[in-house]
Design a protein around this motif. Structure first.
Motif, PDB file in Angstrom:
ATOM      1  N   GLY A  63       0.793  -1.218   0.000  1.00 14.49           N
ATOM      2  CA  GLY A  63       0.000   0.000   0.000  1.00 14.49           C
ATOM      3  C   GLY A  63       0.824   1.266   0.000  1.00 14.49           C
ATOM      4  N   GLN A  64       0.161   2.367  -0.366  1.00 12.57           N
ATOM      5  CA  GLN A  64       0.825   3.668  -0.495  1.00 12.57           C
ATOM      6  C   GLN A  64       0.559   4.531   0.739  1.00 12.57           C
ATOM      7  OE1 GLN A  64      -0.971   4.054  -4.736  1.00 12.57           O
ATOM      8  NE2 GLN A  64       0.762   5.463  -4.726  1.00 12.57           N
ATOM      9  N   ASN A  65       1.046   4.089   1.880  1.00 12.59           N
ATOM     10  CA  ASN A  65       0.885   4.872   3.095  1.00 12.59           C
ATOM     11  C   ASN A  65       1.899   4.416   4.139  1.00 12.59           C
ATOM     12  OD1 ASN A  65      -0.346   2.687   4.825  1.00 12.59           O
ATOM     13  ND2 ASN A  65      -1.915   2.769   3.234  1.00 12.59           N
ATOM     14  N   GLY A  66       1.870   5.027   5.302  1.00 10.36           N
ATOM     15  CA  GLY A  66       2.850   4.737   6.340  1.00 10.36           C
ATOM     16  C   GLY A  66       2.721   3.363   6.964  1.00 10.36           C
ATOM     17  N   GLU A  67       1.650   2.636   6.651  1.00 11.69           N
ATOM     18  CA  GLU A  67       1.463   1.295   7.199  1.00 11.69           C
ATOM     19  C   GLU A  67       1.906   0.201   6.228  1.00 11.69           C
ATOM     20  OE1 GLU A  67      -2.200   0.817   9.770  1.00 11.69           O
ATOM     21  OE2 GLU A  67      -2.823   2.524   8.552  1.00 11.69           O
ATOM     22  N   GLY A  83       1.981  -3.627 -13.055  1.00 12.91           N
ATOM     23  CA  GLY A  83       1.067  -2.516 -13.253  1.00 12.91           C
ATOM     24  C   GLY A  83      -0.354  -2.868 -12.857  1.00 12.91           C
ATOM     25  N   LEU A  84      -1.216  -1.866 -12.852  1.00 13.34           N
ATOM     26  CA  LEU A  84      -2.604  -2.091 -12.457  1.00 13.34           C
ATOM     27  C   LEU A  84      -3.326  -2.980 -13.461  1.00 13.34           C
ATOM     28  CD1 LEU A  84      -4.992  -1.578 -10.621  1.00 13.34           C
ATOM     29  CD2 LEU A  84      -5.397   0.582 -11.829  1.00 13.34           C
ATOM     30  N   SER A  85      -3.021  -2.815 -14.751  1.00 17.51           N
ATOM     31  CA  SER A  85      -3.696  -3.637 -15.764  1.00 17.51           C
ATOM     32  C   SER A  85      -3.314  -5.106 -15.611  1.00 17.51           C
ATOM     33  CB  SER A  85      -3.349  -3.146 -17.170  1.00 17.51           C
ATOM     34  OG  SER A  85      -1.950  -3.187 -17.389  1.00 17.51           O
ATOM     35  N   GLY A  86      -2.033  -5.340 -15.312  1.00 10.66           N
ATOM     36  CA  GLY A  86      -1.590  -6.719 -15.081  1.00 10.66           C
ATOM     37  C   GLY A  86      -2.207  -7.296 -13.825  1.00 10.66           C
ATOM     38  N   ALA A  87      -2.300  -6.460 -12.787  1.00  7.35           N
ATOM     39  CA  ALA A  87      -2.917  -6.913 -11.538  1.00  7.35           C
ATOM     40  C   ALA A  87      -4.386  -7.250 -11.760  1.00  7.35           C
ATOM     41  CB  ALA A  87      -2.771  -5.840 -10.465  1.00  7.35           C
ATOM     42  N   ALA A  88      -5.057  -6.451 -12.595  1.00  8.76           N
ATOM     43  CA  ALA A  88      -6.468  -6.708 -12.886  1.00  8.76           C
ATOM     44  C   ALA A  88      -6.639  -8.066 -13.559  1.00  8.76           C
ATOM     45  CB  ALA A  88      -7.032  -5.597 -13.764  1.00  8.76           C
ATOM     46  N   SER A 133       5.172   1.180  -2.241  1.00 11.42           N
ATOM     47  CA  SER A 133       4.902   2.511  -1.684  1.00 11.42           C
ATOM     48  C   SER A 133       4.683   3.549  -2.770  1.00 11.42           C
ATOM     49  CB  SER A 133       6.065   2.941  -0.782  1.00 11.42           C
ATOM     50  OG  SER A 133       6.185   2.071   0.316  1.00 11.42           O
ATOM     51  N   ASN A 134       5.256   3.317  -3.955  1.00  7.95           N
ATOM     52  CA  ASN A 134       5.074   4.258  -5.065  1.00  7.95           C
ATOM     53  C   ASN A 134       3.870   3.905  -5.943  1.00  7.95           C
ATOM     54  OD1 ASN A 134       5.939   2.022  -6.480  1.00  7.95           O
ATOM     55  ND2 ASN A 134       7.811   2.958  -7.283  1.00  7.95           N
ATOM     56  N   GLY A 135       3.114   2.888  -5.549  1.00 11.99           N
ATOM     57  CA  GLY A 135       1.922   2.504  -6.290  1.00 11.99           C
ATOM     58  C   GLY A 135       2.112   1.389  -7.294  1.00 11.99           C
ATOM     59  N   THR A 136       3.342   0.929  -7.485  1.00 13.12           N
ATOM     60  CA  THR A 136       3.607  -0.149  -8.432  1.00 13.12           C
ATOM     61  C   THR A 136       3.052  -1.474  -7.917  1.00 13.12           C
ATOM     62  OG1 THR A 136       5.655   0.893  -9.209  1.00 13.12           O
ATOM     63  CG2 THR A 136       5.410  -1.463  -9.639  1.00 13.12           C
ATOM     64  N   TRP A 137       2.307  -2.180  -8.770  1.00 13.83           N
ATOM     65  CA  TRP A 137       1.807  -3.515  -8.424  1.00 13.83           C
ATOM     66  C   TRP A 137       2.845  -4.549  -8.852  1.00 13.83           C
ATOM     67  CZ3 TRP A 137      -3.278  -5.117  -6.722  1.00 13.83           C
ATOM     68  CH2 TRP A 137      -4.147  -4.049  -6.458  1.00 13.83           C
ATOM     69  N   ARG A 138       3.087  -5.542  -7.990  1.00 11.37           N
ATOM     70  CA  ARG A 138       4.018  -6.622  -8.301  1.00 11.37           C
ATOM     71  C   ARG A 138       3.340  -7.969  -8.095  1.00 11.37           C
ATOM     72  NH1 ARG A 138       9.254  -4.905  -8.979  1.00 11.37           N
ATOM     73  NH2 ARG A 138       9.678  -2.774  -8.271  1.00 11.37           N
TER      74      ARG A 138
END
Length: 310
Positions: A10-14, A56-61, A43-48
């Motif tokens: 996730g993109q936050n402090g947790e 990326g989000l399309s790959g994650a989808a 943290s930068n929003g990249t999906w792995r």
């Protein structure tokens, strides 16, 4: 065999807390019943993917659409606040946990206070502060300053003297556009877990008490120094009041899956602190400890959550 996507990060402090929860969930799901697919949001929003490759989000989808159910374990903003629930809703995928509205409401501590007050459940007296009004805030007595929508006690300060107020507001407003300034509540810190089972019934295990000297901050939560006592030593009247308040809040927010409802137990009864719709989910986190005290193992709790989503 059902295919389960477990999402962490996730993109936050947790972020790191979420990674630990997700790894624990993925490892504990019954391999004879589930094919687990791990996805991570950096943290930068990249999906792995589970091999660590950026997709990326399309790959994650595409990965998500190949799964039967999603188990989001992303704490905090851009996860717990209904964001991932919305993604699953748009993709037509069943998912573990609360829906979009419940996640957004519970993440907003001010909105949660309004709901609780409407139910007749006490909350700490407090008010909202924004960046525009922070300069006019004046200290008159000890207060707790916190971001309206953040978790893991990030940005939370106990302000015992006037000189500390500006820095406390800065810390809270660095994580959110709004801060909550609340009176200090003197009482025992009690957590109550509420689970909606797959059959629709509510199950509330024994409560947990956090014994702390002062503020239960981020360091105490995750530094290995927390003193959790479960079952919490409670009289029958207090136990029932906490259970009833937790279940009423869970229902009023329209929560699903499991949620942790945090209280201060005062001489006048329970005072609601906050609601966590994606609580810490390692085997040693508060929620699994409470269910273990009720005789439900960690693996059984996870299985109940997945079956409830399906």
């Amino acid at each position: 065999m059902k295919r389960v996507a477990v999402i962490g990060g996730g993109q936050n402090g947790e972020h790191d807390v979420s990674l630990a929860s997700a790894a624990s969930v993925a490892a504990a799901l019954d391999v004879t019943a589930y094919d687990v697919v791990a996805l991570t949001i950096e943290s930068n929003g990249t999906w792995r993917d589970r091999g660590g490759r950026p997709i990326g989000l399309s790959g994650a989808a595409c990965v998500l659409r190949s799964c039967d159910v999603v188990f989001p374990v992303v704490h905090g903003p851009r996860g717990e606040d209904g964001t991932l629930a919305a993604l699953c809703e748009l993709a037509g995928l069943p998912y573990v946990g609360s829906g979009v509205g419940a996640g957004a409401l519970a993440m907003d501590k001010w909105a949660t206070k309004l709901v609780a007050n409407a139910l007749g459940i006490a909350t700490a007296p407090g008010h909202l502060v924004t960046r525009a009004t922070a300069a006019h805030e004046r200290w008159t007595h000890p207060v707790v300053v916190k971001p309206v929508a953040a978790g893991s006690s990030l940005g939370v300060s106990l302000v015992a003297e006037s000189d500390a107020l500006p820095a406390a507001l800065d810390a809270a407003l660095a994580l959110d556009t709004r801060a909550l300034v609340e009176d200090v509540v003197l009482g025992r810190e009690i957590d109550v877990a509420v689970l909606r089972r797959a059959d629709g019934s509510l199950f509330v295990p024994p409560a947990l008490e956090i014994v702390t000297d002062g503020l239960f901050d981020h360091e105490q939560k995750y530094g290995g120094h927390a003193d959790f006592r479960v079952p919490a030593p409670l009289g029958g009247v207090d136990a029932k009041a906490l259970l009833d308040a937790a279940a009423a809040t869970y229902d009023a927010l329209s929560c699903s899956g499991v949620a942790r409802v945090d209280f201060f137990l005062t001489d006048d009864g329970p005072v609601l602190n906050e609601v966590n719709t994606v609580p810490g989910m390692t085997e040693h986190s508060q929620v699994p400890r409470m269910f273990a005290a009720a005789g439900m193992s960690y693996a059984d709790l996870l299985d109940e959550l997945v079956r409830g989503a399906l």
